[in-house]
Design an enzyme around this catalytic site. Structure first.
Site, short mmCIF file in Angstrom:
data_model
loop_
_atom_site.label_atom_id
_atom_site.label_comp_id
_atom_site.label_asym_id
_atom_site.label_seq_id
_atom_site.Cartn_x
_atom_site.Cartn_y
_atom_site.Cartn_z
NE ARG A 25 100.94 1.48 49.63
CZ ARG A 25 99.76 1.43 49.02
NH1 ARG A 25 98.65 1.61 49.67
NH2 ARG A 25 99.71 1.22 47.72
NE ARG A 29 93.49 4.33 52.49
CZ ARG A 29 93.11 3.62 51.45
NH1 ARG A 29 91.89 3.75 50.99
NH2 ARG A 29 93.93 2.76 50.87
NE ARG A 38 92.57 8.77 52.19
CZ ARG A 38 91.34 8.36 51.93
NH1 ARG A 38 90.35 8.66 52.73
NH2 ARG A 38 91.10 7.63 50.84
O1 CP3 Z 1 104.90 2.35 52.88
C1 CP3 Z 1 104.68 3.55 53.15
O2 CP3 Z 1 104.10 3.91 54.18
C2 CP3 Z 1 105.23 4.60 52.21
C3 CP3 Z 1 104.33 5.12 51.26
C4 CP3 Z 1 103.83 4.33 50.07
C5 CP3 Z 1 102.58 4.59 49.45
N1 CP3 Z 1 102.49 3.85 48.32
C6 CP3 Z 1 101.58 5.55 49.95
C7 CP3 Z 1 100.21 5.43 49.47
C8 CP3 Z 1 104.47 3.34 49.31
C9 CP3 Z 1 105.79 2.64 49.54
C10 CP3 Z 1 103.61 3.05 48.20
C11 CP3 Z 1 103.95 2.09 47.14
C12 CP3 Z 1 102.97 1.75 46.13
N2 CP3 Z 1 102.05 2.55 45.51
C13 CP3 Z 1 102.88 0.48 45.51
C14 CP3 Z 1 103.79 -0.68 45.82
C15 CP3 Z 1 103.46 -1.36 47.08
C16 CP3 Z 1 102.15 -2.07 47.08
O3 CP3 Z 1 101.33 -1.74 47.97
O4 CP3 Z 1 101.95 -2.98 46.26
C17 CP3 Z 1 101.85 0.52 44.57
C18 CP3 Z 1 101.41 -0.63 43.68
C19 CP3 Z 1 101.34 1.84 44.57
C20 CP3 Z 1 100.26 2.39 43.72
C21 CP3 Z 1 99.12 2.85 44.52
N3 CP3 Z 1 99.13 3.99 45.30
C22 CP3 Z 1 97.87 2.23 44.66
C23 CP3 Z 1 97.46 0.92 43.99
C24 CP3 Z 1 97.11 3.02 45.52
C25 CP3 Z 1 95.65 2.85 45.86
C26 CP3 Z 1 95.40 1.76 46.79
C27 CP3 Z 1 95.29 2.28 48.19
O5 CP3 Z 1 95.93 1.71 49.08
O6 CP3 Z 1 94.52 3.24 48.40
C28 CP3 Z 1 97.94 4.10 45.95
C29 CP3 Z 1 97.59 5.15 46.92
C30 CP3 Z 1 98.41 5.26 48.15
N4 CP3 Z 1 99.77 5.25 48.19
C31 CP3 Z 1 97.92 5.46 49.47
C32 CP3 Z 1 99.04 5.58 50.31
C33 CP3 Z 1 99.06 5.84 51.79
C34 CP3 Z 1 96.47 5.59 49.87
C35 CP3 Z 1 96.02 6.97 49.55
C36 CP3 Z 1 94.91 7.43 50.45
O7 CP3 Z 1 93.80 6.96 50.27
O8 CP3 Z 1 95.21 8.24 51.32
#
Ligand code: CP3
Length: 352
Positions: A25, A29, A38
């Site tokens: 990730r 943010r 964002r």
């Molecule tokens: O790693 C990276 O920088 C690449 C991008 C990436 C994102 N999500 C961007 C994202 C990757 C590889 C993921 C994978 C992902 N997404 C997983 C597996 C990895 C993990 O963290 O367990 C899962 C379970 C998801 C599902 C998901 N997407 C959730 C649970 C959330 C909300 C939680 C959060 O962190 O806000 C997201 C949103 C998300 N995906 C964000 C990002 C940067 C945050 C969105 C924002 O608020 O801008």
């Protein structure tokens, strides 16, 4: 030729001059420039617009100096491509208004044509590769079928995912049909990511650790194995199953090039369980980046010495937290880059 190919060499088991580092990730943010985008565009607009996805993917490469880019996207786009609505609600996470619960729900989903439904991802990969200009490798990714099933059935995040577990234990046939559809879609999706230019892939099984070892094999690993096998002649694959380190030997046997670890296992124990034939990745507790910088340096140094040089990629044990100060993320990366292993270990390094 990729100029900084530390990550790819390490995945192939070749010696390198130092340990490569990236952060799960890493585009997110905690970066002010990410927050600016964002404020302007909603999450799936950022994901579906190749120019935005590329810009966000490059931010940590340019600003933190990581040794690999990981495409800005999300594991849940696969569920959208299969026909399900997925929303991302501020401060709540993902929500699927119509989750899958009964056999009749199968009529609403399909194994899609990935070019047609996920073409924007492949376009983002091509554009990112162009902008990266071979500076560092690009990692593609997908969610593990089990973790995708968790969201598909539960309809939202959960700490325990009891809903999807009772679904599996009461309707196993339906669960396996869905898992196979997810697997077939993921294989086609990742093959197309490779064709579009990714240099390695990572499978995220964020909820694999919620299953007992036998159920992990039954509902998760057997499907990840199919994916790894389908990609074995393409690019190296890293398998990250959070909390499932009890199954490290079984994960190694899938034929993956790398195994990602969370912070609940000691590096030495993980290496003993994994053997010498696989690259390990991880495993600093992401919350540790909230410590003062000198503490971060101490913890990262301990981690590096614990894993030792060779067949090791430094990373966090899960995604970086949104409130981490940028200079703390940099301290993590710089500590890895500047680390000098003890001389005895250096010899092991160069003989690998
Ligand atoms: O790693 C990276 O920088 C690449 C991008 C990436 C994102 N999500 C961007 C994202 C990757 C590889 C993921 C994978 C992902 N997404 C997983 C597996 C990895 C993990 O963290 O367990 C899962 C379970 C998801 C599902 C998901 N997407 C959730 C649970 C959330 C909300 C939680 C959060 O962190 O806000 C997201 C949103 C998300 N995906 C964000 C990002 C940067 C945050 C969105 C924002 O608020 O801008």
């Amino acid at each position: 030729m990729i100029k900084n190919d530390l990550l790819l060499k390490t995945l192939r088991g070749e010696p390198t001059e130092r340990t490569p580092v990236w952060m799960m990730r890493q585009a997110g943010r905690y970066l002010p420039d990410y927050r600016t985008l964002r404020d302007k565009y909603d999450f799936f607009t950022r994901v579906q617009t190749p120019a935005l996805a590329t810009e966000i993917t490059l931010q940590p490469v340019d600003q933190i100096g990581v040794d690999a880019a990981i495409l800005f996207s999300d594991i849940l786009v696969v569920l959208q491509a299969m026909g399900l609505e997925v929303q991302l609600i501020e401060n709540k996470g993902p929500v699927l208004p119509d989750p899958v619960r009964i056999a009749a729900d199968l009529t609403r989903i399909r194994v899609p044509d990935v070019e047609e439904t996920l073409g924007y991802v492949f376009e983002a990969i091509r554009l990112t590769k162009k902008e990266l200009n071979n500076r560092v490798p690009l990692i593609g990714f997908a969610g593990a079928p089990w973790t995708l099933l968790c969201y598909m059935v539960e309809g939202k995040g959960s700490k325990t995912f009891d809903g999807v577990k009772s679904f599996c234990y009461t309707q196993p046939e339906l669960a396996h049909r869905l898992l196979q559809m997810l697997t077939d879609t993921t294989i086609a999706y990742l093959k197309q990511q490779v064709k579009s230019g990714v240099d390695a892939i990572q499978l995220f099984d964020s909820w694999g650790g919620l299953l007992s070892p036998d159920d992990f094999e039954m509902f998760s690993l057997q499907y990840m194995r199919q994916i790894i096998q389908a990609l074995k002649n393409e690019v190296p694959a890293i398998l990250f199953a959070k909390g499932a380190w009890g199954s490290i030997p079984e994960m190694v046997q899938t034929g993956c090039a790398g195994v990602g670890l969370d912070w609940c296992i000691r590096p030495e124990t993980a290496r003993k369980m994994a053997g010498q034939g696989v690259t390990l990745q991880g495993n600093l507790d992401p919350a540790r980046l909230m410590s003062p910088v000198p503490e971060i340096k101490k913890e990262v140094t301990k981690m590096l010495n614990g894993f030792g040089p060779g067949r090791y990629i430094a990373n966090l044990g899960h995604g970086i937290l949104p409130h981490v100060p940028v200079d703390h993320a940099k301290a993590f990366v710089d500590t890895v880059k500047n680390h000098v292993y003890q001389s005895r270990e250096k010899q092991v390094f160069s003989s690998l």
